[in-house]
Design an enzyme around this catalytic site. Structure first.
Site, PDB file in Angstrom:
ATOM      1  N   ASN A 153     -10.196  -0.872   0.660  1.00 53.31           N
ATOM      2  CA  ASN A 153      -8.745  -0.691   0.649  1.00 53.31           C
ATOM      3  C   ASN A 153      -8.221  -1.167  -0.708  1.00 53.31           C
ATOM      4  O   ASN A 153      -8.222  -2.360  -0.985  1.00 53.31           O
ATOM      5  CB  ASN A 153      -8.142  -1.513   1.802  1.00 53.31           C
ATOM      6  N   HIS A 180      -2.695   6.486   3.046  1.00 56.07           N
ATOM      7  CA  HIS A 180      -3.291   5.299   2.408  1.00 56.07           C
ATOM      8  C   HIS A 180      -4.667   5.060   3.038  1.00 56.07           C
ATOM      9  O   HIS A 180      -4.798   5.038   4.267  1.00 56.07           O
ATOM     10  CB  HIS A 180      -2.359   4.109   2.625  1.00 56.07           C
ATOM     11  N   CYS A 221       0.820  -1.222   0.000  1.00 57.79           N
ATOM     12  CA  CYS A 221       0.000   0.000   0.000  1.00 57.79           C
ATOM     13  C   CYS A 221       0.851   1.267   0.000  1.00 57.79           C
ATOM     14  O   CYS A 221       0.319   2.372  -0.158  1.00 57.79           O
ATOM     15  CB  CYS A 221      -0.939  -0.031   1.194  1.00 57.79           C
TER      16      CYS A 221
HETATM   17  N1  COA Z   1     -17.618  -9.409  10.892  1.00 61.08           N
HETATM   18  C1  COA Z   1     -18.002  -9.550  12.174  1.00 61.08           C
HETATM   19  N2  COA Z   1     -17.138  -9.755  13.180  1.00 61.08           N
HETATM   20  C2  COA Z   1     -15.834  -9.822  12.861  1.00 61.08           C
HETATM   21  C3  COA Z   1     -15.361  -9.691  11.535  1.00 61.08           C
HETATM   22  C4  COA Z   1     -16.325  -9.484  10.535  1.00 61.08           C
HETATM   23  N3  COA Z   1     -15.988  -9.321   9.237  1.00 61.08           N
HETATM   24  N4  COA Z   1     -14.023  -9.793  11.545  1.00 61.08           N
HETATM   25  C5  COA Z   1     -13.651  -9.982  12.812  1.00 61.08           C
HETATM   26  N5  COA Z   1     -14.731 -10.001  13.614  1.00 61.08           N
HETATM   27  C6  COA Z   1     -14.792 -10.171  15.056  1.00 61.08           C
HETATM   28  C7  COA Z   1     -13.531 -10.795  15.626  1.00 61.08           C
HETATM   29  O1  COA Z   1     -13.574 -12.181  15.502  1.00 61.08           O
HETATM   30  C8  COA Z   1     -13.591 -10.320  17.063  1.00 61.08           C
HETATM   31  O2  COA Z   1     -14.478 -11.127  17.766  1.00 61.08           O
HETATM   32  P1  COA Z   1     -14.108 -11.614  19.263  1.00 61.08           P
HETATM   33  O3  COA Z   1     -14.031 -10.337  20.054  1.00 61.08           O
HETATM   34  O4  COA Z   1     -15.245 -12.490  19.613  1.00 61.08           O
HETATM   35  O5  COA Z   1     -12.777 -12.293  19.145  1.00 61.08           O
HETATM   36  C9  COA Z   1     -14.214  -8.938  16.963  1.00 61.08           C
HETATM   37  O6  COA Z   1     -14.865  -8.893  15.673  1.00 61.08           O
HETATM   38  C10 COA Z   1     -13.216  -7.808  17.043  1.00 61.08           C
HETATM   39  O7  COA Z   1     -12.101  -8.154  16.227  1.00 61.08           O
HETATM   40  P2  COA Z   1     -10.854  -7.220  16.099  1.00 61.08           P
HETATM   41  O8  COA Z   1      -9.843  -7.923  15.263  1.00 61.08           O
HETATM   42  O9  COA Z   1     -10.444  -6.694  17.423  1.00 61.08           O
HETATM   43  O10 COA Z   1     -11.505  -6.006  15.287  1.00 61.08           O
HETATM   44  P3  COA Z   1     -10.854  -4.656  14.923  1.00 61.08           P
HETATM   45  O11 COA Z   1     -11.623  -3.557  15.541  1.00 61.08           O
HETATM   46  O12 COA Z   1      -9.365  -4.662  15.090  1.00 61.08           O
HETATM   47  O13 COA Z   1     -11.170  -4.587  13.363  1.00 61.08           O
HETATM   48  C11 COA Z   1      -9.971  -4.837  11.315  1.00 61.08           C
HETATM   49  C12 COA Z   1     -10.594  -5.543  12.495  1.00 61.08           C
HETATM   50  C13 COA Z   1      -9.319  -5.833  10.377  1.00 61.08           C
HETATM   51  C14 COA Z   1     -11.081  -4.090  10.570  1.00 61.08           C
HETATM   52  C15 COA Z   1      -8.940  -3.810  11.831  1.00 61.08           C
HETATM   53  O14 COA Z   1      -8.055  -4.450  12.730  1.00 61.08           O
HETATM   54  C16 COA Z   1      -8.165  -3.175  10.769  1.00 61.08           C
HETATM   55  O15 COA Z   1      -8.698  -2.481   9.929  1.00 61.08           O
HETATM   56  N6  COA Z   1      -6.818  -3.339  10.790  1.00 61.08           N
HETATM   57  C17 COA Z   1      -5.977  -2.759   9.822  1.00 61.08           C
HETATM   58  C18 COA Z   1      -6.101  -3.523   8.564  1.00 61.08           C
HETATM   59  C19 COA Z   1      -5.541  -2.791   7.416  1.00 61.08           C
HETATM   60  O16 COA Z   1      -5.908  -1.657   7.194  1.00 61.08           O
HETATM   61  N7  COA Z   1      -4.680  -3.444   6.688  1.00 61.08           N
HETATM   62  C20 COA Z   1      -4.084  -2.911   5.564  1.00 61.08           C
HETATM   63  C21 COA Z   1      -3.094  -1.898   5.965  1.00 61.08           C
HETATM   64  S1  COA Z   1      -2.207  -1.452   4.640  1.00 61.08           S
END
Ligand code: COA
Length: 321
Positions: free
Chosen positions: A277, A247, A111
């Site tokens: 993204n 990004h 990215c």
């Molecule tokens: N739908 C519903 N629930 C979901 C889910 C989905 N698509 N994906 C994960 N969950 C659940 C998890 O299992 C977790 O459940 P639990 O508490 O029972 O374990 C809960 O939601 C919270 O998960 P968590 O990983 O803490 O969520 P988050 O707030 O960190 O959001 C992302 C997850 C991936 C959206 C976030 O971490 C993110 O955007 N990270 C950066 C990713 C990114 O931008 N990558 C590219 C960078 S270049």
């Protein structure tokens, strides 16, 4: 000295909303919007390759700037989803655009790719090696997304952005930085062969694998300081910056950056709400939205900073032209 003399983007026609994923995995629209800000993403048509989307972005650039690309001397394509590894996507673009003979490379900086591409172009122009460089950030991420992984498949979209960099009487690139936290390489990767990354077991399904929380924390925790460094390097203050374009990974990451810098969200363009993204295409797509609205205008100071797999980042401050 160099500047951007043409700029264009492309997004595929097919729009996929969050409800689509409710049929595939255990998720819902509300979770996706709340955690990511994403409402829709664009998906490439069957047979529509990264090079095809790139060509459309270049055609858009040509139609807006009138810049003839037939005399481009070097093409840098920034992608993690190339048509194939060899021949590279840059050479496919050269062929499809009918450019006679240009140097062609693909770079893999996830990215952060588009800004790395601008850095390379600026280096080539300012060293006098080439006079016209085409930089493309393009992704068909839908082809490398694991649609069984609910933590990542809801994030990604497809698209492309393109810029021409040429010599200028005045320097329009005011600063550059880049860096990599390679010990976090295991937290966001795409692999086909290597079973071990950073000494840890890796999945080898050819899809994107990510530890979202780590990437999120890294982005919100370190990117604001990289922005401060860049601004200081250009002998500017944040008040001198008209727009910061990080990004577009997740709206919450952009809100975190905004809060840390005390820099208003209205001056942080994003493409993640409509496009998801799109990795190396996300910064051009975000800029395009503002250019179309007339909010980003020539002469404005625009800071771009890409970050992602590596974990790597690259930033620049550009006087928009
Ligand atoms: N739908 C519903 N629930 C979901 C889910 C989905 N698509 N994906 C994960 N969950 C659940 C998890 O299992 C977790 O459940 P639990 O508490 O029972 O374990 C809960 O939601 C919270 O998960 P968590 O990983 O803490 O969520 P988050 O707030 O960190 O959001 C992302 C997850 C991936 C959206 C976030 O971490 C993110 O955007 N990270 C950066 C990713 C990114 O931008 N990558 C590219 C960078 S270049």
């Amino acid at each position: 000295m160099s500047k951007i003399t043409g700029f264009g983007t492309y997004a595929p026609e097919k729009i996929v909303d969050n409800h689509y994923f409710e049929k595939l995995i255990d998720t819902n629209d509300e979770w996706i919007v709340t955690r990511t800000g994403i409402k829709t993403r664009r998906v490439a048509a069957e047979g529509e390759l990264t090079s095809d989307m790139s060509v459309k972005a270049v055609e858009n650039l040509v139609s807006k700037s009138g810049n003839d690309v037939k005399d481009v001397e070097f093409i840098v394509v920034c992608t993690t989803s190339p048509d194939q590894t060899m021949p590279n996507t840059a050479s496919r673009i050269q062929d499809k655009l009918g450019i006679e003979s240009a140097g062609c490379i693909d770079i893999y900086a996830a990215c952060a790719g588009f800004v790395y591409g601008l850095q390379i172009a600026h280096g080539f122009i300012n060293s006098g090696v080439y006079k016209k460089v085409l930089v493309v950030g393009a992704e068909a991420l839908s082809r490398i997304t694991d649609f069984t992984d609910r933590t990542s498949c809801i994030l990604f979209g497809d698209g492309a952005g393109a810029a021409i960099v040429e010599p200028s009487e005045e320097e329009h690139f005011l600063a550059f930085n880049s860096g990599t936290e390679s010990e976090l390489g295991h937290d966001l990767y795409l692999t086909r062969q290597n079973k071990i990354i950073n000494g840890k077991e890796a999945i080898t399904n050819g899809k994107i694998v990510q530890n979202g929380r780590t990437v999120f924390k890294w982005a919100v925790g370190s990117i604001p300081n990289k922005i401060r460094e860049l601004v200081a390097q250009a002998n500017l203050t944040l008040d001198d910056i008209d727009f910061i374009v990080p990004h577009s990974a997740n709206l919450r990451i952009l809100e975190g950056i905004s809060k840390d810098l005390n820099f208003p969200m209205e001056k942080i363009p994003e493409s993640v709400t409509d496009h998801g993204n799109t990795s190396s295409a996300s910064i051009p797509l975000a800029i395009e939205k503002e250019v179309a609205k007339g909010t980003i205008k020539p002469g404005m100071t625009v800071l771009m900073i890409g970050f992602g797999g590596g974990l790597t980042f690259a930033g620049t401050i550009v006087k928009w032209s």
